[in-house]
Design a protein around this motif. Sequence first.
Motif, short mmCIF file in Angstrom:
data_model
loop_
_atom_site.label_atom_id
_atom_site.label_comp_id
_atom_site.label_asym_id
_atom_site.label_seq_id
_atom_site.Cartn_x
_atom_site.Cartn_y
_atom_site.Cartn_z
N ASN A 100 9.67 -2.30 -24.35
CA ASN A 100 9.02 -1.56 -23.26
C ASN A 100 8.96 -0.06 -23.52
N GLU A 101 9.02 0.33 -24.81
CA GLU A 101 8.97 1.75 -25.14
C GLU A 101 7.65 2.38 -24.70
N VAL A 102 6.56 1.70 -24.95
CA VAL A 102 5.25 2.27 -24.62
C VAL A 102 5.12 2.47 -23.12
N GLU A 103 5.53 1.46 -22.37
CA GLU A 103 5.47 1.57 -20.91
C GLU A 103 6.36 2.70 -20.41
N SER A 104 7.55 2.85 -20.99
CA SER A 104 8.47 3.91 -20.57
C SER A 104 7.90 5.28 -20.86
N CYS A 105 7.30 5.46 -22.04
CA CYS A 105 6.70 6.74 -22.39
C CYS A 105 5.49 7.03 -21.50
N PHE A 106 4.76 5.99 -21.18
CA PHE A 106 3.60 6.14 -20.31
C PHE A 106 4.05 6.57 -18.91
N LEU A 107 5.09 5.93 -18.40
CA LEU A 107 5.60 6.27 -17.07
C LEU A 107 6.13 7.70 -17.03
N GLU A 108 6.69 8.16 -18.14
CA GLU A 108 7.16 9.54 -18.22
C GLU A 108 6.00 10.51 -18.01
N ALA A 109 4.88 10.24 -18.67
CA ALA A 109 3.69 11.09 -18.51
C ALA A 109 3.12 10.98 -17.10
N VAL A 110 3.14 9.78 -16.54
CA VAL A 110 2.67 9.56 -15.17
C VAL A 110 3.49 10.39 -14.20
N ASN A 111 4.80 10.33 -14.32
CA ASN A 111 5.69 11.03 -13.39
C ASN A 111 5.60 12.54 -13.53
N GLN A 112 5.43 13.01 -14.75
CA GLN A 112 5.40 14.46 -14.97
C GLN A 112 4.10 15.11 -14.50
N THR A 113 3.03 14.32 -14.41
CA THR A 113 1.72 14.91 -14.08
C THR A 113 1.18 14.50 -12.72
N GLY A 114 2.00 13.81 -11.93
CA GLY A 114 1.59 13.48 -10.56
C GLY A 114 0.60 12.35 -10.46
N LEU A 115 0.47 11.57 -11.49
CA LEU A 115 -0.44 10.42 -11.45
C LEU A 115 0.23 9.27 -10.71
N GLN A 116 -0.49 8.62 -9.85
CA GLN A 116 0.06 7.52 -9.07
C GLN A 116 -0.35 6.20 -9.70
N ALA A 117 0.64 5.48 -10.20
CA ALA A 117 0.36 4.19 -10.84
C ALA A 117 1.60 3.32 -10.78
N THR A 118 1.41 2.08 -10.45
CA THR A 118 2.54 1.15 -10.39
C THR A 118 2.76 0.51 -11.76
N ASN A 119 3.94 -0.07 -11.93
CA ASN A 119 4.24 -0.78 -13.18
C ASN A 119 3.24 -1.91 -13.41
#
Length: 239
Positions: free
Chosen positions: A20-39
């Motif tokens: 789940n590395e890709v998903e974790s890195c993606f969520l990091e970018a989501v959280n840092q930039t205010g993007l709203q997206a569920t798992n």
Amino acid sequence: MKNFEMVVFDMAGTTVVDKNEVESCFLEAVNQTGLQATNDEINSMMGWSKLTVFQTLWNRQLTGASEKEIARRVDDSYAIFRETLEAHYLKSEILPTPGSLEIFDYLRKKDVKIALTTGFYRKVTDIILSKLGWNEGLDKNYTGTGLINASISSDQVKAGRPSPFMIFRAMELCDVNDVRQIIKIGDTPSDLGEGKNAGCQLSLGVTNGTHTREQLSQYENDGLFDSIAHFHDFLIKQD
């Protein structure tokens, strides 16, 4: 019996261990930039070009915003994702999934071409291939006669999965003229769609990656396997 000329494999989750590395890195970018997206939203787009995922999500969130504003948000998110992902793969151990090396060896002995396609962009793809030693024998066009015969990343074609263009590029690089002589296998719905859209002889899935058997069975496919090792067993039985 050999009734195919090439197998096109996905990388992360299929031939390369993915925790789940890709998903974790993606969520990091989501959280840092205010993007709203569920798992679940992110998981449904696994296998896509990651730039396309950000474009899709920001267009969904900023309905009515200017193209310039959406493009700025996409660029910001994608830049953080790239930085996070590259740092992760540079410092982390990268391993082939169990059975991958064995099936590569089996196919090479049968003179079947091996191509890897991925939703990653070229820089990260090269980091992974280099750490695995799979880039040996590849030339500047990412084709060769080493462990694998070709590597295509999503930024090398006009559209990534589930569009068929990476498979078509693999055909060019490996001199395969008939898409009906190709087997495609991956661990996401977009992998299955890529194979079907290309017209491959078989579009297959493995269920030990990002998606379960139950999830993948909802998409058109020609067979689902518990792992690459089970796919290898299937090929041996056809021999």
